[in-house]
Every structure is written in structure tokens, then in C-alpha cells.
Design an enzyme around this catalytic site. Sequence first.
Site, PDB file in Angstrom:
ATOM      1  N   TYR A   1       3.045  18.027 -45.471  1.00 43.64           N
ATOM      2  CA  TYR A   1       3.628  18.636 -44.267  1.00 43.64           C
ATOM      3  C   TYR A   1       3.412  20.147 -44.304  1.00 43.64           C
ATOM      4  CZ  TYR A   1       7.246  20.105 -40.944  1.00 43.64           C
ATOM      5  OH  TYR A   1       7.921  20.686 -39.893  1.00 43.64           O
TER       6      TYR A   1
ATOM      7  N   VAL B   1      16.455  22.698 -39.114  1.00 41.69           N
ATOM      8  CA  VAL B   1      17.386  22.408 -38.016  1.00 41.69           C
ATOM      9  C   VAL B   1      17.730  20.919 -38.105  1.00 41.69           C
ATOM     10  CG1 VAL B   1      17.748  22.487 -35.524  1.00 41.69           C
ATOM     11  CG2 VAL B   1      16.163  24.120 -36.587  1.00 41.69           C
TER      12      VAL B   1
END
Length: 265
Positions: free
Chosen positions: A159, A194
Amino acid sequence: MPQLDLSGRTALVTGGAQGLGEGMAHALAAAGARVVVADLQDDLGEKVADSLEGDGHGFVHLDVTDEGSWENAVTAVASGFGGLDVLVNNAGVEISSLVVDVDPKDIRTMLEVNVLGTALGLKWGLRAMRPDGVAGRGGSIINISSVAATIAFPGIPIYSATKSAVDRLTRVAAMEAGKLGYGVRVNCVYPGLVPTAMGQGLAVDMAALGLFGSPEEAVGAVVELTPSGRLGEVADIADAVVFLASDSARFVNGIGLPVDGGMGM
Ligand SMILES: NC(=O)c1ccc[n+]([C@@H]2O[C@H](COP(=O)([O-])OP(=O)(O)OC[C@H]3O[C@@H](n4cnc5c(N)ncnc54)[C@H](O)[C@@H]3O)[C@@H](O)[C@H]2O)c1
């Protein structure tokens, strides 16, 4: 604030059916833009489009990994929604793993959505926005990278690599767009953690990989690394996207903007 007034502009947000993309769609609409939500998830995406402030918003089905899907979406937006001025390449996927356990299938999935998807978005966005394009009046493209492109956080090696690729793609696209007179600014954002579906999943994965005692401990470690002392909120990231889309950012080009409470400094 008048500088953040996006009225008269059309914005396309990929991955807009939930999470950060949904928040970006709301913030762009609140600033006056006509917003087209683009996603694989048709029902959720349509619901988001219907819930946006103001009129004239819509949904378009888009698989960011598919060239034909991009061509259809960009053409539909330019002809049916009054042009294309803002493109947010937000769609992304994260599959956690230790380096010693990486799975080629997962690597390909992340490369496809995060790198290929962003590259195709840049391709079709720039083609549409440049002077000879179907929209033809320049604009702003905002790619969503990650704080993972700026720090070494365990458990997300591939990622992080794909988000570093998004960062570099952004710079080269901004350079080409400038040199070739497209009138398009290209920037990226590095969001901090988040707690969307992706963010919450990541904390669970960190514990499952044995890197932290529990998801709560993983979140605590992130907060500890963050001078602002908290996780990010969807609106923190969405407001930064509105800024980069707006004329307030008219001389901001080719940057990566950390919106991470200082975690990546
Ligand atoms: N949440 C975080 O902590 C965080 C931090 C840094 C960066 N980001 C990045 O922000 C972006 C949004 O993350 P999120 O937390 O909202 O994730 P999310 O998983 O909640 O939402 C991702 C959205 O992308 C869509 N999507 C996935 N593959 C797609 C494809 N091929 N075509 C079109 N749409 C597709 C999904 O349907 C979903 O609506 C991602 O690029 C992510 O990497 C998130």
C-alpha cells in the site's frame, strides 16, 4: 469565503460512495460545485449523490482500473454535467501484510486500483480538461496519496509503495500539464489515519499481524506519533481537497499536501 466558491464548476470524485470520497463530495457540493460521484457501488453512490447540498449532482458507474469505463464516465460528465473542472482520484484499496508474507494477488489488486486507477484518471482527466478536450477549460486534479507515502509504518508495505507511486505520478503529471499548456494543476494529499471502513480495518489488521496488542493499541500508536494528538476526520481531508480545487490554490501545483496532524513530518 468567496475564494473557496466553486460555483459553476463540475467535480468528479472517484470512490465517492463512502468514506473520504463521500465527505469530499459533500464538501465540494457545499462550496457550490456540481458533483458527480463515481464508484463501483451503484446504490451507495446514487444515495450519496442524492444527499448532496444543492441541485444538479449525479452518479456515474466507474471502475477506475478500466480504460473504457473512464472514457464513458468522463464523456458522460462533460456532456451531461456542464464540463469537468475538478477531478479527485480518491478510489483506493488497502490490503495489509508483512513483507515476508506478501501475496502476489493482493499486490496486483493494490497496483491496479491505486496506481493504474490513478494513472488512468490522470490520463482521461487531462485529456478532457486540456484546451482541445471535451470539457476544455483547464482545472484541478487532486490525487489521494497517504501519510503512508511519507513514513515507514509496519504492515502496509505494498500500500505504501502504491501511494508513493501516486505521489510521483502527481509531480510528473503537473510538470507535463504545465509544459504542454493544459491549464490544469495537479496536486496530491497525504491523509493521516481516518477511521473510515479502510482506516478501521487497518487498525484491526495491525493487531492481527501481531504488530500491536489490539486495534486500540494500534490507534494509540498513531495518535502518539501525531503532534495534533488525534486521528483525522473525514472533514479534515475534504476541506483540503476543496482548497486545492479552488482559486485560493491557484499557484499551488505539483505538491503533496500532508493533512495528517503532523504525523508524517
Ligand atoms: N482512511 C484512511 O485512513 C486513509 C488514509 C490515507 C489515505 N487514504 C486514501 O483515501 C482514499 C479513500 O479511502 P477511504 O478510507 O474512504 O476508503 P474506503 O474503503 O472507505 O472507500 C473506498 C471507496 O473506493 C471505491 N473503490 C474501490 N475500488 C474501486 C474501483 N476499482 N473503481 C471505483 N471505485 C472503487 C470503493 O467502492 C469505496 O467506495 C483511498 O485512496 C485511501 O487509500 C485513506
